[in-house]
Design a protein around this motif. Structure first.
Motif, short mmCIF file in Angstrom:
data_model
loop_
_atom_site.label_atom_id
_atom_site.label_comp_id
_atom_site.label_asym_id
_atom_site.label_seq_id
_atom_site.Cartn_x
_atom_site.Cartn_y
_atom_site.Cartn_z
N SER A 1 76.52 38.77 31.57
CA SER A 1 75.13 38.54 32.01
C SER A 1 74.36 37.64 31.05
N ALA A 2 75.04 37.16 30.01
CA ALA A 2 74.36 36.35 28.99
C ALA A 2 73.88 35.03 29.57
N GLN A 3 72.76 34.57 29.05
CA GLN A 3 72.22 33.25 29.40
C GLN A 3 72.03 32.44 28.12
N PRO A 4 72.52 31.23 28.07
CA PRO A 4 73.28 30.56 29.12
C PRO A 4 74.63 31.24 29.34
N GLN A 5 75.18 30.98 30.50
CA GLN A 5 76.43 31.63 30.90
C GLN A 5 77.56 31.27 29.94
N PRO A 6 78.43 32.24 29.62
CA PRO A 6 79.57 31.92 28.75
C PRO A 6 80.49 30.90 29.42
N ASP A 7 81.28 30.21 28.60
CA ASP A 7 82.19 29.22 29.17
C ASP A 7 83.22 29.92 30.05
#
Length: 813
Positions: free
Chosen positions: A666-672
Motif C-alpha cells: 500500500s506504500a506510495q509511491p508504489q514499490p517497483d
C-alpha cells in the motif's frame, strides 16, 4: 625562532636634532616617548599642533614626532596619515619613518623599496639596511636577508646587535658552526648585548640537541629581568617552551606560553605568542581550551581578540565546526576594526567550506575583499575566492579570479598562474591551458610546477576519458625521471590499466610504486587500488582481497577511501559465507560514516548478514538494523521492510509478516514491480502457513496468489510460482481437482516466448504424481506428454517417466 625577535634591531626612529628654539611641548613629548610613554607624547603634540600660527619648521618637527609617537603606541593608520605629507617632501627621516610604519603593519612589499632606496642615505642608511633585512626575512627570502646583513656587518663591525642578528639567521639556516664562531668572537658592549649573547648560546645548545642545558639558560634569562628587552624576554620564553616540548611534554610547553600571555597582555609579541601556542596545541591530541576561553572574556582587547581567533582554530581542528563559527561570529561582532579581521574572514570562509556551504564561504571572502587595504591583501582574497569557485565547479570564474590574483601579487603570481592552468584544464580549454603554461615557464623556468602541469594534463584527460591520458602520463615519466610525483603518475597508470582490463599492466605499475618508496598519500592510493585489483582476478581470490583490505584498514585508518574498502571487505566476507565478519564491516561502515553515501546500503547489508546467523541475538540485531534503514526513508526503505517480514516469517510470526507486506503493497509511491510481486507471493506464503491451523487463511492465500498470477505485467517466474503455490493451498484444503487445475495452468501458460522451468517442472511432476496416486494413468501420461513438448533441463526425466508409465500400464494411445 628568529622571526619574533627582529623588531629589536629596526624601527629605530631617527631622532630629529634638538634645537634651542624647539617649543617646550615638543621637548616634553620627545622625553615622554623616550621614556616609553607615547600616549602622553601624543596628547602634548596634539595640543602643540592646534594653533594655526605655529611656525612651519616647528610644525614639521612636531608632526614628525607625532607620527613616531603614534607608531610607538601602535596607532598605525593615524601614524601613516600624519607622516605621509612629510614623506612626500623627500625628507629622508620621514621616509624612513614611513617604512617603519609599513613594517610594523607587516606591509613588507611596501616597506622594502623604501628601505632599499634609503640604504645609502646619510644619517638613515644604517637603519634602512636593517629594515631591508627585516623585510627579506619576513617574506621568507632568508638568503637575501643574510647577504644584506653580511655586507652590513662588514661595513659596521662595531654594531654588535647586527652581528648577533646574523648569527641568529645562520642558526636558522642550519649553519650553527658559523654562528658559534661569531658569538664566541663577540665582546658585549652593554648588559643587553650580554643577554643577547647568552640567548644565542642557548639557541646553539638547542640546535646541537643539548636541550636541558639550553632550557637552563632560557629559564635563567626570564628569572633575571635586568637588561632584558621585551623581544629578548619573549625569545627566552619561546626557547624555554620549545625545550620543554622536547624534555618534558607539549603540555609543559603550553604552560610556558600561556603564562607569558597571561602576564604580558600588551606585549608587542603577543600575536607571535598565540601563533606558537597554537602550533603546540595542533600537535596535541586533546588540547585544553580553558585558557583561550578565559582570555576571550578578559578586558584586554588585543588578547581577547587573539584568544577568540585561536579558539576558533582549535575548535576547527577538533572538527567542532559550529563552535568555531560561533567563535568567529563573536570576534566579528566584538572587534569590527581589528587588524585581524581579514584573517578571521578567511577562517570563516574555510569553516563554511568545511560544512560544504560554498555560497556562505564566498560571502565571507567578499567581506574580506571589501576590507582589504593593500593590493597584496586583495590578491590573496582573490586567490581564495578562485579556490571556492573551483570547488563549486565554476572553472571559468575560478580561472578569471586566479588571473586577477596573479596580476595583483608578485608573491602569488607563480602559484596563481599554475592554478589558472588547472582551471583551464578542467574546462578542457587547452588553448588557455597552454597560454598559462607558457606564462609559468616565463615566470619560473626552473619551477617544478611546469612538470606538474604536464602530469595534471594527463590526470585531467583521464578524468574526461580522453584516450591520450596514458600517453601524456608516460611522457611525464620519461621526461621527468627525478620528479617526486613519479609514483603518483604510476598509480594513475595502474588505475587506467585496470579500467581497460589490463590487470597485468596494473600489477606491474603497482609493483614499481612499491619499489619506489612512495610517500604516504601515494602509498595509500596504491594500497587502495591493490584491493580492487585483487577483486578483479580470475578466478576470484577472496582470501587475497581480505588480506589486502585488512592491511589497508590497519595502515590507513583515517583514509577518505576507508568506506570503499570496508564495503568491499563486507561483500567479500559475505560471498565466502563469513557472515559474522561481513556484518562487522557493514556495521562499522555505517557507524563511522552515518551521513555518507554508503550508510543506508551498509545498514541493509549488515542486516542481511545478521539474518544468516542462527542465534536469536543476531535476529534481533537484524530487525534493529532494518528498522534503521526504514528510518532513512531512502530507496531501500521498502526492501528493509521486506527483510523484516522475511525474518518474522522465519520466527513463526506470520501475522506480523502479513502486516508488513500489506504496508509494502500500500506504500506510495508504489514499490517497483519485482518487489510488488515478491511481497504478494510472500504474503500468500505466510497466509498458507497460518492456514495449517486456520483453514480460512488458505482461502485468503489462494486469493492473493490469484491476484499475483493475474497481474498484466507479471513475469513468467512469478506467475508460475503463484499458480503452483495456489495448487499447494488447494491440496492442503483437500481440494485435489482444483489443485490439479492450478498445476495444469502452469503447464498450459508456459510458452516459448516466456519459458520458466523451475515452477513448470515442479507443477508438472506434482500433478502427474497426484494423478498416479488416483490411478488415473491416462491423465498422468497426458501431463508427462505436455512436459516433453518443451525442451528443458528435466525434459529427459519427463520422457523417462512417460515411457515407464506406458510400459507398466500398457497404455499406448
Amino acid at each position: 625562532m628568529t622571526r619574533c625577535l627582529l623588531l629589536c634591531f629596526i624601527l629605530c626612529v631617527v631622532s630629529v636634532p634638538l634645537r634651542a628654539s624647539d617649543p617646550a611641548l615638543l621637548v616634553e613629548a620627545r622625553q615622554a616617548r623616550a621614556e616609553a610613554i607615547p600616549e602622553v607624547a601624543i596628547q602634548k603634540l596634539r595640543t602643540l599642533l592646534e594653533p594655526s600660527d605655529l611656525p612651519a619648521e616647528a610644525r614639521r618637527a612636531a608632526s614628525y614626532e607625532l607620527a613616531a609617537s603614534l607608531l610607538a603606541a601602535g596607532e598605525l593608520e593615524e601614524a601613516e596619515s600624519v607622516v605621509q605629507p612629510l614623506a612626500e617632501t623627500g625628507d629622508v627621516a620621514s621616509r624612513l619613518l614611513q617604512a617603519d610604519i609599513y613594517a610594523r603593519g607587516a606591509r613588507w612589499t611596501e616597506a622594502l623599496p623604501i628601505y632599499r632606496h634609503l640604504s645609502g642615505a646619510p644619517g638613515v642608511g644604517e637603519a634602512a639596511q636593517l629594515g631591508a633585512v627585516e623585510c627579506w626575512q619576513a617574506q621568507g627570502r632568508i638568503d637575501q636577508a643574510v647577504a644584506t646583513l653580511e655586507k652590513f656587518t662588514a661595513a659596521y663591525p662595531a654594531n654588535v646587535g647586527a652581528r648577533l642578528r646574523l648569527a641568529s639567521l645562520w642558526i636558522d639556516l642550519g649553519k650553527p658552526a658559523r654562528a658559534e664562531a661569531m658569538v664566541r668572537g663577540l665582546s658585549a658592549k652593554s648588559g643587553t648585548d650580554e643577554k643577547w649573547k647568552e640567548y644565542l648560546e642557548a639557541r646553539l645548545l638547542l640546535a646541537q640537541g643539548r636541550t636541558a642545558a639550553a632550557m637552563t639558560i632560557f629559564d635563567a634569562l626570564q628569572q633575571n629581568p635586568a637588561n632584558l628587552t621585551e623581544s629578548l624576554l619573549f625569545g627566552a620564553t619561546l626557547g624555554s617552551a620549545e625545550a620543554r616540548a622536547v624534555v618534558n611534554s607539549l603540555e609543559a610547553a603550553d604552560n610556558v606560553l600561556e603564562r607569558f600571555i597571561s602576564r604580558h597582555a600588551e606585549s608587542p609579541y603577543l600575536e607571535e605568542a598565540f601563533r606558537r601556542l597554537d602550533e603546540f596545541y595542533a600537535q596535541e591530541e586533546r588540547p585544553s581550551d580553558t585558557e583561550l576561553k578565559k582570555w576571550a572574556q578578559k578586558l584586554s582587547p588585543l588578547r581577547a581578540s587573539l584568544a577568540k581567533y585561536y579558539l576558533a582554530r582549535l575548535n576547527r581542528r577538533a572538527h567542532k565546526t559550529d563552535k568555531a563559527l560561533a567563535n568567529v561570529d563573536s570576534f566579528i561582532q566584538a572587534h569590527p576594526t581589528s587588524p585581524l579581521l581579514n584573517t578571521v574572514y578567511f577562517l570563516q570562509a574555510d569553516l563554511f567550506v568545511d560544512k560544504g556551504n560554498l555560497p556562505a564561504a564566498l560571502r565571507a571572502l567578499e567581506e574580506a575583499m571589501r576590507r582589504a587595504k593593500s593590493e597584496e591583501e586583495r590578491a590573496e582574497t582573490e586567490l581564495r575566492i578562485a579556490l571556492v569557485h573551483y570547488r563549486q565547479g565554476e572553472s571559468l570564474l575560478a580561472e578569471n579570479s586566479f588571473h586577477r590574483a596573479a596580476q595583483g601579487s608578485e608573491k602569488l603570481k607563480v602559484n596563481a598562474t599554475f592554478d589558472a592552468a588547472l582551471a583551464a584544464l578542467n574546462r578542457r580549454n587547452y588553448e588557455s591551458f597552454f597560454k598559462d603554461y607558457r606564462d609559468l615557464s616565463s615566470l619560473a623556468s626552473d619551477s617544478p610546477l611546469r612538470s606538474d602541469l604536464v602530469l595534471e594534463e594527463g590526470f585531467a584527460q583521464a578524468r574526461f576519458g580522453d584516450p591520450r591520458a596514458g600517453d601524456t602520463i608516460e611522457l611525464f615519466l620519461h621526461h621527468f625521471p627525478k620528479h617526486p610525483r613519479q609514483n603518483e603518475a604510476r598509480v594513475a597508470l595502474a588505475e587506467l590499466a585496470l579500467a581497460d582490463g589490463d590487470k597485468t599492466g596494473a600489477t606491474r605499475y603497482l609493483q614499481q610504486v612499491k619499489d619506489g618508496a612512495p610517500d604516504v598519500d601515494t602509498a595509500e592510493r596504491a594500497a587502495y587500488l591493490a584491493v580492487f585489483l585483487a577483486d578483479a582476478e580470475a578466478p576470484p581470490n577472496p582470501a587475497k582481497v581480505i588480506e589486502l583490505g585488512q592491511k589497508f584498514l590497519h595502515d590507513f585508518p583515517h583514509s577518505a577511501s576507508l568506506p570503499d574498502v570496508r564495503m568491499k571487505l563486507g561483500q567479500t566476507y559475505f560471498s565466502t559465507g563469513d557472515h559474522a565478519n561481513a556484518e562487522t564491516q557493514f556495521t562499522l561502515l555505517a557507524r563511522e560514516n552515518p551521513t555518507g553515501p554508503y550508510a543506508e546500503t551498509a545498514l541493509f547489508l549488515a542486516g542481511q548478514a545478521a539474518t544468516k546467523w542462527l542465534d536469536s541475538s543476531a535476529v534481533d540485531r537484524a530487525l534493529r538494523l532494518f528498522d534503521e534503514v526504514v528510518k532513512f526513508d531512502g530507496p531501500l526503505k521498502l526492501y528493509a521492510r521486506q527483510q523484516q517480514a522475511i525474518v518474522q516469517g522465519r520466527l513463526g510470526k506470520e501475522n506480523e509478516a502479513v502486516t508488513i507486506y500489506d504496508a509494502i503493497l500500500s506504500a506510495q509511491p508504489q514499490p517497483d514491480a519485482e518487489l510488488r510481486f515478491a511481497a504478494l507471493c510472500s504474503k500468500g506464503d505466510n497466509l498458507t502457513a497460518l492456514g495449517r491451523q486456520e483453514p480460512a487463511q488458505l482461502e485468503a492465500a489462494i486469493a492473493v496468489y490469484d491476484s499475483l498470477a493475474a497481474l498484466p505485467d507479471v513475469t513468467p517466474v512469478w506467475r508460475n510460482q503463484a499458480l503452483y503455490k495456489k495448487g499447494r493451498a488447494f491440496e492442503l484444503l483437500g481440494r485435489q481437482p482444483e489443485a490439479l487445475t492450478a498445476y495444469y495452468d502452469v503447464l498450459d501458460k508456459t510458452v516459448a516466448e516466456g519459458r520458466e522451468f523451475f515452477w513448470f517442472y515442479k507443477a508438472g511432476f506434482d500433478a502427474a504424481h497426484l494423478f498416479e496416486e488416483q490411478s488415473n494413468w491416462k491423465a498422468a501420461i497426458g501431463i508427462y506428454q505436455k512436459m516433453t513438448k518443451i525442451e528443458g533441463p528435466r525434459a529427459a526425466e519427463a520422457k523417462a517417466s512417460l515411457s515407464r508409465l506406458r510400459l507398466e500400464k500398457f497404455i499406448w494411445d
